[in-house]
Design a protein around this motif. Structure first.
Motif, short mmCIF file in Angstrom:
data_model
loop_
_atom_site.label_atom_id
_atom_site.label_comp_id
_atom_site.label_asym_id
_atom_site.label_seq_id
_atom_site.Cartn_x
_atom_site.Cartn_y
_atom_site.Cartn_z
N UNK A 184 1.78 1.82 -3.58
CA UNK A 184 0.60 2.03 -4.42
C UNK A 184 0.07 3.46 -4.23
N UNK A 185 0.08 3.92 -2.98
CA UNK A 185 -0.41 5.27 -2.69
C UNK A 185 0.51 6.33 -3.31
N UNK A 202 -0.17 6.43 -6.95
CA UNK A 202 -1.41 7.16 -7.25
C UNK A 202 -1.13 8.65 -7.37
N UNK A 237 0.80 -1.23 0.00
CA UNK A 237 0.00 0.00 0.00
C UNK A 237 0.84 1.29 0.00
#
Lengths: 403, 403
Positions: free
Chosen positions: A38-39, A42, A35
């Motif tokens: 991934x964040x 983004x 995560x």
């Protein structure tokens, strides 16, 4: 690692990896444990002009419960909503960043090997291979360090040390990683040009129990990690050190030993030895988990034939770390390897645009699987063989012999 | 909390919450931070005979990047693959466990309020409401404590204290939680029977700046948290303390003040005051984030009309904790509340089976939203009004007045 390093890494994946276009949609595949990256991806995606960033998280523990406790039909069935998402990446003209890094490599060690060997989510795997490996969209695979991976690889959950190794391999230790990547890719480009000029008819690997000759097609074309769609390049694997080619599906003969452990279906195959006759795998042995390979090569007609031959030399940053990563993304860039299953697409553009049936007829393999395993090392000599039978040394003790 | 407590909780959600049938598929919606509970639910699901357990993880940080950085069209668009998954839960006859517990309640505090007020993923929200709130499948919502939620609620990231509060509310502190739930639901059942015998024509809330009369339909039926599909019961909310009814969409008049902060769209609306005329919201004011409510009640024709009236007394375990949870699942079970938007389905079975158009004609509200807000408290008197105009006290100082 520090947040600033994650942000630099995320930016590299977005700008160099998938080379995102402004207004494009960005899809991210990750494990729950990824995560933080991934964040960051983004935010880096929107900074690069992404119209939208869509993240899907997989969960190794939930998958393990499925493998341990569900029926084989359910293990083999991909969720239709995830198959829909994979297709949508193509339909919406998106780009795909897949984050690798097994969070719990030993999770399936105590599960019935028969169950572990069952092919997972077949339709989903096939659709993902069609979209990404088929270069329907710009895509990249890159890794994020997890405690479980570090434990498996280094013997302790030393995520910082694993992160340092990853950062070196993807050139994040350079002042200007994007520029370092341009220079690195130019070197691989020169190498494929030299190989393509040779117009080889076959490649031979020999030494340490391996003696394998793999035939190439007149339309085979050596390629490297920089792909291109509509003239816009992208880097499908980070790191990437290999040059690779799609072989003739009808010509592979001999025996080959894997020189590294092969992580597959959530377990690790060790001591793999594979025998080929007329292009086809006719024997699979291993010290551990041979059945996982045997079941996979029986999935469809193309699974038992080769889709890729790849060469890596001692200049590889991955190889230079001296580490076995227990992760194909890295280990395939540390040593020469071959893959059974789907063609890696290293053929002429004209052939690459043909449909699957026409490609098969020409000798370009098609399958719902694509599994790389390492067969190179300092003790393995690699030669090119031209149509007139002359032998061109390509690698000796892992040192590149051309130009 | 200890793993054994997570496992007991997961088992309660599977066996009492969705009351899973052997051979059924179980779907789980969670935030990334809820992975420990999602994993326990997966194993509890298979232990109860699940054919398959499918987990989808949402990510508040990725969502926040979308709200902050994407176009309003993208903020309003639900991913079609997630809409497909929501529909599939119904098609496959699955059960749904949604895990609540905002991992980062203050994440959007610094984002432009105009952006925060944009309705999220409209088609997806509508499909999820249709499937779950419409009782197309057996479903339950339950919470998992996160550091961010504990910080917001308790002023420190004391996950253990939050877990203790949750465990009390869902009766996990009982020796036999399943049995405690059966007894608890029997009490709520008796309460709805008493209310339905009164055949009320309206409910009135008055005190502390609130004076609101909400009309009921002849087909309105008081219900509680135990729903049933094909004769098999399930508990849609854990905890659940409320008894609730679907009102007449054409009859609500007066003014109502929210007695607790309302978490909405990732922010918190404070000091909410809403005015009604002939069933419709005609004014919205708030000390903070009024626009989030204003935009939501303008989404469709039904958004500005009521879909639920719910009563909670001082016997509520949630109320007894004395805590404001900043989470509707809990706070709606601590105090009386109303919801604008979609009917909560608390009507006779015959009416519940009609299509949306026919329900609307009868006075049962339809909308793509359903937002509860708290209007009860010790200073608010609640009365029932019968068709002949007689007044029946229902709550005084939060104490139940019937039987």
């Amino acid at each position: 690692m520090a947040p600033v390093e994650i942000d630099r890494y995320a930016e590299l994946l977005v700008r160099v990896g998938v080379n995102l276009e402004a207004g494009q949609e960005l899809f991210v595949d990750a494990f729950v444990e990824h995560a933080p990256l991934a964040r960051a991806v983004a935010r880096a995606g929107y900074a690069a002009g992404a119209k939208r960033v869509d993240v899907h998280y997989d969960d190794k523990y939930v998958n393990a419960a499925l493998v341990e406790l569900a029926s084989s039909e359910e293990i083999e069935r991909g969720a239709s909503w995830l198959i829909g998402r994979a297709g949508e990446i193509e339909k919406r003209g998106g780009a795909l960043i897949s984050i690798a890094g097994d969070p719990a490599p030993r999770l399936l060690d105590d599960v019935d090997p028969e169950r572990v060997a069952i092919p997972r989510a077949r339709d989903l795997t096939a659709e993902r291979i069609r979209v990404a490996l088929g270069d329907k969209v710009r895509w990249t695979i890159a890794a994020y360090p997890t405690e479980g991976w570090a434990e498996r690889m280094l013997g302790s959950p030393d995520v910082e040390r694993l992160w340092d190794a990853i950062a070196t391999c993807v050139l994040l230790d350079e002042d200007d990683p994007s520029r370092a990547w341009r220079e690195h890719l130019a070197r691989l480009d020169a190498r494929t040009e030299a190989l393509n000029e040779l117009a080889l008819d076959a490649v031979r690997f020999h030494g340490a129990g391996t003696d394998l000759v793999v035939g190439l097609l007149p339309q085979s074309l050596w390629r490297y990690g920089s792909h291109s769609i509509e003239g816009r390049p992208f880097v499908a694997n980070m790191p990437t050190e290999e040059v690779f080619v799609t072989p003739d599906r009808a010509r592979a003969d001999g025996v080959v030993r894997s020189t590294r452990p092969l992580p597959l279906n959530g377990t690790v195959v060790e001591g793999l030895e594979v025998r080929f006759r007329e292009g086809k795998i006719v024997g699979v042995d291993a010290g551990k988990a041979a059945d996982v390979v045997r079941k996979q090569v029986a999935i469809d007609e193309g699974a038992a034939r080769l889709g890729e031959v790849a060469l890596v030399d001692a200049g590889s940053r991955v190889g230079q770390t001296g580490l076995t990563f227990f992760n194909t993304l890295f280990d395939e860039n540390a040593a020469c390897h071959i893959a059974y299953g789907q063609s890696a697409g290293a053929v002429s553009d004209e052939v690459g645009e043909l449909d699957a049936g026409a490609q098969t007829k020409l000798g370009v393999n098609q399958s719902s699987v694509h599994t790389d395993f390492m067969i190179g090392g300092p003790e393995i000599d690699v030669d090119g063989i031209t149509a007139d039978g002359s032998v061109v040394p390509l690698l000796r003790e892992n040192v590149w012999q051309l130009s």
